[in-house]
Each structure stands twice: as structure tokens, then as C-alpha cells.
Design an enzyme around this catalytic site. Structure first.
Site, PDB file in Angstrom:
ATOM      1  N   GLU A  89       0.855  -1.196   0.000  1.00  0.00           N
ATOM      2  CA  GLU A  89       0.000   0.000   0.000  1.00  0.00           C
ATOM      3  C   GLU A  89       0.886   1.240   0.000  1.00  0.00           C
ATOM      4  OE1 GLU A  89      -3.290   0.533   0.027  1.00  0.00           O
ATOM      5  OE2 GLU A  89      -4.188  -1.393   0.590  1.00  0.00           O
TER       6      GLU A  89
ATOM      7  N   HIS B  87      -3.871  -3.149  -8.201  1.00  0.00           N
ATOM      8  CA  HIS B  87      -5.156  -3.659  -7.712  1.00  0.00           C
ATOM      9  C   HIS B  87      -6.242  -3.546  -8.796  1.00  0.00           C
ATOM     10  CE1 HIS B  87      -7.960  -3.859  -3.951  1.00  0.00           C
ATOM     11  NE2 HIS B  87      -7.956  -4.967  -4.643  1.00  0.00           N
TER      12      HIS B  87
ATOM     13  N   ASP C 110      -7.130   1.641  -8.058  1.00  0.00           N
ATOM     14  CA  ASP C 110      -5.823   1.955  -7.484  1.00  0.00           C
ATOM     15  C   ASP C 110      -4.757   0.983  -7.999  1.00  0.00           C
ATOM     16  OD1 ASP C 110      -7.165  -0.054  -5.745  1.00  0.00           O
ATOM     17  OD2 ASP C 110      -5.381   0.112  -4.495  1.00  0.00           O
TER      18      ASP C 110
HETATM   19 ZN   LIG Z   1      -6.251  -1.534  -3.329  1.00  0.00          ZN
END
Ligand SMILES: [Zn+2]
Length: 289
Positions: A160, A198, A208
Site C-alpha cells: 500500500e 489492484h 488503485d
Molecule cells: Zn487496493
């Protein structure tokens, strides 16, 4: 100052100091360790898979009758092979957090109701925080498909990037990301094609990382493919949807697959149709697969 007052003062200062040092994640760190122990305990259990033994007899007409040998079914036997190691991650999936700070993301990953996690989070300042051992299954991919893989969480690491989704990624953050990817690619021998976003694996649900994400720069370092600088024209029989599917996209929703492809490889336009130029980019990308 009397000795007694001094002692009280010092004790107070020590208390304040220890309060400041208290790790706000101490409680969830204990939960992590407890869950990890439960998983390793689960792996310690020899679970014999017993194949029911089938026997064949013949009826009065000479026809075969297959039945289960019940005794064999209940025979407990376990043979442990001695050559094995841990399963390795084979994909890296990149996300943006859509949050405003690293701290906010860490909180999300440690509150019980969120039910999401990733292996790493990288802050805007380049700080890398690891949240899960690489060998455990994080909950970052959700429902999705890439090629024939339908359980991406089982085979991937989730990274992330702290980013609100509508801003460029900082240089410090990208620098840390490239360093981390280099380590992971070497350690687990992850194929170049398996560094994806993703949105690539969940085109109907996710956007994203955003169009600000520099996928070409990643590809230049060996993380994912890029079409190359001089593009060849596709042959007449070239079928763009087949190419998207071969690359890995789930084309069951063609418009979503095209959008996801364009978010990654075109970026300045994410409309759900393919122009001549888009098809040319797709063809040259497809040549890598
Ligand atoms: Zn994601």
C-alpha cells in the site's frame, strides 16, 4: 527539596516517560503473534488424507460391484515426507491507500471491523512499515482474477502506498518502493510480469493505484512490462480482447477490462474504448507475453 518530594518527582517523571514510550499497537501486536501461533500450530498437525480403498466384487450375473473397504477408511496412517519448505509469494499487487496519512492506514489495519491488511505500507516520506510476514496470506486483493488465478491473496504480497488517490506519488516513496520491490523480486524470484496493480485484478471494483502511478518507471527497473519506445503496427488479425485476456485481464466485463488496461498503460485517458493508438500500445505490450 526534601528527599521524599524528590522521590515522588522522579517517580512521576519515570511514569510520564514510560507512558510516552508505550507502543500504541502493543495490543494488536499481541493479537498478530497469537494468530500467527495458531497458524503454525495448525501446520504442526499431521492431517492424514486417507483414500478410501475400493474393492471390486462380482454379482450373480458377473457384473462388477465396486464398494468401499470401510476398514481401510478408518486406518490411521501418516507418512511425513522430509523435503519441503514454505510456499512463496509469486505476485506483487500495488495499491494506493486513499487515505491522508500513514498513521490513518496503520489504524485501519489494526481495528477489528476493517478486515483488510497488506504486507507493507510506504509513507509519503519513504518510511516502509511491514505489517505481515511475507509468508502469510494478507487481505488486500479481495475478489479478483488475473489469468486463471482467482485467489490473488494466496499468491501475492500487497504493498500500500500512502496516497489520497488524486495526487502524485512522492519521490521518497517511489525510491523506497523500488528498493523494496528489488528485495522481494530477488528473494522470491517473482516473474517480471507479476508486478501488477489492484485495478488490474479487480477492474470492476478498483481504481488503485491511480493514473499518477509511474508504471513505466517500474517496468524500466524490471517490475512489470511496458510496450517499448518504438511501436510496431499490429497485424490485421490482431484481436485486442484476446490480447487483454492473454496478458491477464478478466475480460468478462470488456469495458472494465479496457478501463483497467488504460489506467495502467495509457493513463491520460481511461475511457472504455480502444483507439487505434491504444490498440497499438496493447499489441506491443502483448508481445511480451
Ligand atoms: Zn487496493
Amino acid at each position: 527539596m526534601r528527599i521524599q518530594q524528590l522521590v515522588i518527582l522522579l517517580a512521576g517523571a519515570a511514569f510520564m516517560l514510560s507512558a510516552c514510550n508505550t507502543n500504541r499497537y502493543a495490543k494488536t501486536n499481541r493479537v498478530y503473534k497469537k494468530q500467527l501461533k495458531a497458524l503454525t500450530d495448525q501446520m504442526r498437525e499431521p492431517l492424514p488424507y486417507i483414500t478410501p480403498r475400493l474393492t471390486t466384487t462380482y454379482d450373480s450375473l458377473g457384473m462388477p460391484v465396486v464398494s468401499e473397504d470401510r476398514e481401510a477408511r478408518h486406518r490411521k496412517q501418516w507418512v511425513g515426507a522430509i523435503h519441503f519448505n514454505l510456499r512463496k509469494p509469486n505476485y506483487v499487487i500495488i495499491h494506493h491507500t486513499a487515505q491522508d496519512s500513514l498513521e490513518q492506514t496503520l489504524r485501519t489495519f489494526t481495528v477489528p471491523h476493517a478486515q483488510v491488511s497488506s504486507h507493507y505500507v510506504i509513507g509519503r516520506d519513504g518510511e516502509v512499515v511491514q505489517l505481515l510476514n511475507d509468508y502469510v496470506r494478507g487481505w488486500h486483493a479481495g475478489a479478483g482474477k488475473w489469468g486463471s488465478v482467482t485467489d490473488l491473496n494466496s499468491v501475492s504480497l500487497g504493498i500500500e502506498l500512502d496516497n489520497n488517490g488524486s495526487e502524485p506519488f512522492s519521490e521518497a516513496q517511489l525510491h523506497s518502493l523500488l528498493g523494496l520491490l528489488d528485495t522481494l523480486k530477488r528473494k522470491y524470484n517473482i516473474p517480471t510480469a507479476n508486478f501488477i496493480g489492484h485495478s488490474d485484478i479487480a477492474p470492476t471494483r478498483k481504481v488503485d493505484p491511480s493514473a499518477f502511478f509511474p508504471w513505466k518507471r517500474l517496468a524500466d527497473h524490471g517490475f512489470g512490462y511496458w510496450p517499448g519506445d518504438s511501436l510496431s503496427l499490429p497485424p490485421e488479425h490482431f484481436n485486442p480482447m484476446d490480447a487483454l485476456r492473454i496478458i491477464g485481464y478478466d475480460t468478462s466485463n470488456p469495458e472494465a477490462a479496457i478501463r483497467a488496461f488504460k489506467l495502467h498503460f495509457i493513463q491520460h485517458d481511461v475511457s472504455p474504448t480502444l483507439s487505434e493508438d491504444d490498440i497499438c500500445v496493447l499489441y506491443n505490450l502483448y508481445l511480451n507475453y
